[in-house]
Design a protein around this motif. Structure first.
Motif, PDB file in Angstrom:
ATOM      1  N   THR A  22       0.841  -1.193   0.000  1.00  0.00           N
ATOM      2  CA  THR A  22       0.000   0.000   0.000  1.00  0.00           C
ATOM      3  C   THR A  22       0.879   1.246   0.000  1.00  0.00           C
ATOM      4  OG1 THR A  22      -1.710  -1.195   1.227  1.00  0.00           O
ATOM      5  CG2 THR A  22      -1.819   1.210   1.256  1.00  0.00           C
ATOM      6  N   VAL A  29      -7.568   3.417  -5.734  1.00  0.00           N
ATOM      7  CA  VAL A  29      -7.340   4.508  -4.787  1.00  0.00           C
ATOM      8  C   VAL A  29      -8.548   4.611  -3.872  1.00  0.00           C
ATOM      9  CG1 VAL A  29      -6.853   6.961  -4.507  1.00  0.00           C
ATOM     10  CG2 VAL A  29      -5.926   5.725  -6.480  1.00  0.00           C
ATOM     11  N   SER A  30      -8.311   4.668  -2.575  1.00  0.00           N
ATOM     12  CA  SER A  30      -9.410   4.769  -1.619  1.00  0.00           C
ATOM     13  C   SER A  30      -8.998   5.632  -0.446  1.00  0.00           C
ATOM     14  CB  SER A  30      -9.830   3.378  -1.132  1.00  0.00           C
ATOM     15  OG  SER A  30      -8.738   2.692  -0.567  1.00  0.00           O
ATOM     16  N   ASP A  31      -9.981   6.118   0.291  1.00  0.00           N
ATOM     17  CA  ASP A  31      -9.652   6.854   1.500  1.00  0.00           C
ATOM     18  C   ASP A  31      -9.398   5.857   2.634  1.00  0.00           C
ATOM     19  OD1 ASP A  31     -12.157   5.986   2.397  1.00  0.00           O
ATOM     20  OD2 ASP A  31     -13.121   7.901   2.018  1.00  0.00           O
ATOM     21  N   ARG A  32      -9.006   6.383   3.797  1.00  0.00           N
ATOM     22  CA  ARG A  32      -8.646   5.491   4.898  1.00  0.00           C
ATOM     23  C   ARG A  32      -9.799   4.589   5.300  1.00  0.00           C
ATOM     24  NH1 ARG A  32      -7.477   8.016  10.715  1.00  0.00           N
ATOM     25  NH2 ARG A  32      -9.702   8.466  10.415  1.00  0.00           N
ATOM     26  N   SER A  68     -12.390   3.454   3.562  1.00  0.00           N
ATOM     27  CA  SER A  68     -12.633   2.390   2.586  1.00  0.00           C
ATOM     28  C   SER A  68     -11.536   1.340   2.642  1.00  0.00           C
ATOM     29  CB  SER A  68     -12.729   2.981   1.175  1.00  0.00           C
ATOM     30  OG  SER A  68     -13.827   3.843   1.066  1.00  0.00           O
ATOM     31  N   TRP A  69     -10.287   1.805   2.783  1.00  0.00           N
ATOM     32  CA  TRP A  69      -9.176   0.859   2.918  1.00  0.00           C
ATOM     33  C   TRP A  69      -9.351  -0.001   4.160  1.00  0.00           C
ATOM     34  CZ3 TRP A  69      -5.846   0.858   7.106  1.00  0.00           C
ATOM     35  CH2 TRP A  69      -4.799  -0.079   7.041  1.00  0.00           C
ATOM     36  N   GLY A  85      -6.482  10.116   4.727  1.00  0.00           N
ATOM     37  CA  GLY A  85      -5.891  10.465   3.441  1.00  0.00           C
ATOM     38  C   GLY A  85      -6.219   9.417   2.406  1.00  0.00           C
ATOM     39  N   GLN A  86      -5.587   9.523   1.249  1.00  0.00           N
ATOM     40  CA  GLN A  86      -5.803   8.568   0.168  1.00  0.00           C
ATOM     41  C   GLN A  86      -4.706   7.508   0.175  1.00  0.00           C
ATOM     42  OE1 GLN A  86      -6.293  10.735  -3.572  1.00  0.00           O
ATOM     43  NE2 GLN A  86      -8.512  10.508  -3.330  1.00  0.00           N
ATOM     44  N   TYR A  87      -5.109   6.278  -0.137  1.00  0.00           N
ATOM     45  CA  TYR A  87      -4.177   5.159  -0.169  1.00  0.00           C
ATOM     46  C   TYR A  87      -4.338   4.408  -1.486  1.00  0.00           C
ATOM     47  CZ  TYR A  87      -3.233   6.254   4.621  1.00  0.00           C
ATOM     48  OH  TYR A  87      -2.845   6.921   5.753  1.00  0.00           O
ATOM     49  N   ARG A  88      -3.209   4.026  -2.055  1.00  0.00           N
ATOM     50  CA  ARG A  88      -3.182   3.380  -3.361  1.00  0.00           C
ATOM     51  C   ARG A  88      -2.744   1.921  -3.205  1.00  0.00           C
ATOM     52  NH1 ARG A  88      -0.377   7.950  -3.699  1.00  0.00           N
ATOM     53  NH2 ARG A  88       1.599   6.844  -3.981  1.00  0.00           N
TER      54      ARG A  88
END
Length: 254
Positions: free
Chosen positions: A145, A199-202, A204-205, A237-240
Motif C-alpha cells: 500500500t 485509490v481509496s480513503d482510509r 474504505s481501505w 488520506g488517500q491510499y493506493r
C-alpha cells in the motif's frame, strides 16, 4: 502442520465493510470473459456466492436476467438493497436453488476457492444450458500500500491474521481449486488478467481490511478494538493499492 484457516462463513459479520471496501470489478475484464463465453445481452446468468453484489451490479447492466445466489443472510440483505434488479436467492454452490438447464452462464467473483469441490462443479454444470459457460474472477494484491503503512501497522495486521486464521488468498494462489475440474464436464480453463491501481480513503481501505475472513471471524469487540487502533496509527488520506485482477473461463464440453 498447515496454518489454521479462517472459515468461509464469517463474511456476514462484516457485510457493510465488504460493500464499502471491496473494489469494483474492471469493466474491460468482465467484457473479455463475456466475449470468450459468447454471451448475448438476452442471456440468463447466475452470480454464485454473490456476496453484496460487487459483480452482480455489473452483470445487471449487461444481461436481461441475472440471478444471485448467496448463503449468508446479512450479505444477501445488502445485495438486495444495492442491486434490486437481480433475483437474489439463498443457497450454496453444492445445492444451487435453480432447475436444471436454467442459465447460460455462471459467474463467481472472489468466492470459488471457498467451494471448489467436484460436487460444486457438478452442480454448476447441472444448472447450465448445453454449451453454457463459467467465469471465475479474483483480485490478487500486488506490492504494498502507498503511502507505506509502517511496521507497527503491518505487525498489528499480522497479529490479527494469526488470531483469526489464514485468509482465503493462499487457497487461490495454490491453484488447488483447479482440482475440482478434473474429469468434469467442462473444457479447458482459459485465463486473462489486468493489473490496476485502486485509490481509496482510509475508511474504505480499513473496511476492506475488516472484511477479510481472518478479521471478520473475530468477536465484534475485538474487531472494534482493532479498527480503533488502526485509525490511531494510519492517518486520514488517500491510499493506493495495486491488484492483479485475474479471470478464468470455460464452457461445457460437447
Amino acid at each position: 502442520m498447515s496454518p489454521r484457516s479462517a472459515p468461509p462463513d464469517a463474511f456476514g459479520r462484516a457485510a457493510r465493510e465488504y460493500e464499502l471496501g471491496r473494489p469494483e470489478w474492471p469493466e474491460e475484464l468482465i467484457d473479455r470473459v463475456i466475449q470468450g463465453l459468447a454471451l448475448e445481452e438476452d442471456a440468463a446468468v447466475l452470480d454464485l456466492g454473490a456476496g453484496t453484489g460487487k459483480l452482480t451490479r455489473a452483470l445487471v447492466r449487461r444481461f436481461g436476467r441475472v440471478l444471485a445466489v448467496e448463503p449468508d443472510d446479512a450479505m444477501r440483505a445488502v445485495l438486495e438493497e444495492v442491486v434490486p434488479a437481480a433475483d437474489a436467492r439463498a443457497g450454496g454452490a453444492e445445492e444451487i436453488p435453480l432447475a436444471e438447464g436454467s442459465v447460460d452462464a455462471v459467474f463467481s467473483a472472489e468466492a470459488f476457492h471457498w467451494f471448489a469441490t467436484r460436487k460444486a462443479v457438478e452442480e454448476i454444470a447441472r444448472v447450465l444450458r448445453p454449451g453454457g459457460g463459467l467465469g471465475i474472477l479474483w483480485n490478487i494484491p500486488v506490492g504494498v500500500t502507498e503511502p507505506p503503512l509502517g511496521e507497527p501497522v503491518e505487525a498489528l495486521i499480522e497479529e490479527a491474521f494469526r488470531r483469526g486464521g489464514a485468509p482465503g488468498l493462499p487457497r487461490v494462489l495454490s491453484g488447488e481449486w483447479r482440482e475440482a475440474f478434473a474429469g468434469s464436464a467442462f473444457g479447458e480453463l482459459r485465463e486473462e488478467e489486468v493489473e490496476r491501481e485502486v485509490v481509496s480513503d482510509r475508511e474504505s481501505w480499513l473496511a476492506n481490511l475488516l472484511s477479510v475472513s481472518s478479521i471478520a471471524v473475530q468477536p465484534e469487540a475485538d474487531r472494534r478494538a482493532f479498527a480503533a487502533r488502526v485509525r490511531e496509527l494510519v492517518p486520514a488520506g488517500q491510499y493506493r493499492r495495486r491488484f492483479r485482477t485475474i479471470a478464468y473461463w470455460t464452457r461445457l464440453a460437447g
